[in-house]
Design a protein around this motif. Structure first.
Motif, PDB file in Angstrom:
ATOM      1  N   ASP A  27       0.865  -1.172   0.000  1.00  0.00           N
ATOM      2  CA  ASP A  27       0.000   0.000   0.000  1.00  0.00           C
ATOM      3  C   ASP A  27       0.901   1.221   0.000  1.00  0.00           C
ATOM      4  O   ASP A  27       1.818   1.329   0.815  1.00  0.00           O
ATOM      5  CB  ASP A  27      -0.891   0.016   1.241  1.00  0.00           C
ATOM      6  N   LYS A  61      -3.343  10.408  -2.406  1.00  0.00           N
ATOM      7  CA  LYS A  61      -3.949   9.312  -3.158  1.00  0.00           C
ATOM      8  C   LYS A  61      -3.293   7.992  -2.761  1.00  0.00           C
ATOM      9  O   LYS A  61      -2.079   7.866  -2.769  1.00  0.00           O
ATOM     10  CB  LYS A  61      -3.791   9.546  -4.664  1.00  0.00           C
ATOM     11  N   PHE A  93      -2.734   3.903  -3.304  1.00  0.00           N
ATOM     12  CA  PHE A  93      -2.705   2.945  -4.401  1.00  0.00           C
ATOM     13  C   PHE A  93      -1.829   1.760  -3.997  1.00  0.00           C
ATOM     14  O   PHE A  93      -1.135   1.808  -2.988  1.00  0.00           O
ATOM     15  CB  PHE A  93      -2.186   3.598  -5.682  1.00  0.00           C
ATOM     16  N   PRO A 130       0.478   6.342  -9.854  1.00  0.00           N
ATOM     17  CA  PRO A 130      -0.671   6.457 -10.757  1.00  0.00           C
ATOM     18  C   PRO A 130      -0.406   7.291 -12.019  1.00  0.00           C
ATOM     19  O   PRO A 130      -0.894   6.948 -13.082  1.00  0.00           O
ATOM     20  CB  PRO A 130      -1.747   7.099  -9.882  1.00  0.00           C
TER      21      PRO A 130
END
Length: 127
Positions: A71, A78, A80, A96
């Motif tokens: 993680d 954010k 992801f 991302p």
């Protein structure tokens, strides 16, 4: 354990263009332009904690193990999942909106973030 330690930003290239590409507000870009960002890395084999201290007390800390999905979080908050790879002493991961590599060159931490033709290159000295 080459990455372990505390690193202070010395130089950066492509900062403004990269930040604009990520949608960072102009006032935040201005604050960070001359800020001597500090990166703290702890390393135990292939397990890392990678923390970056930004202006105004912002801090992002990611824990990961090379080759295992982890993680992660961006400076914008954010969250992801990503897998950090290591090849030739270089760490690499896909965020991302960009890819990122970190390596030790001539005793300095060199981080390169790339999105299309936009490149941010940061070089930090060990404290």
């Amino acid at each position: 354990m080459a990455f372990a330690g505390k690193w202070e930003l010395e130089t950066q290239e492509g900062y403004d263009d990269f930040c604009k590409l990520l949608g960072i507000p102009a006032d935040v870009i201005e604050k960070g332009r001359d800020y001597k960002m500090v990166t703290e890395v702890t390393q135990s084999g292939e397990d890392f904690t990678w923390t970056q201290l930004y202006p105004a007390g912002a801090r992002v800390s990611n824990k990961f193990s090379v080759g295992k999905e982890s993680d992660m979080e961006t400076i914008g908050g954010k969250k992801f999942k990503a897998t950090v790879a290591m090849a030739g002493g270089k760490l690499s991961v896909s965020f991302p909106n960009y890819s990122h590599t970190s390596e030790i060159c001539c005793g300095k931490l060199v981080e390169t973030s790339t999105s299309g033709s936009i490149v941010l290159k940061r070089t930090s000295k060990k404290l």
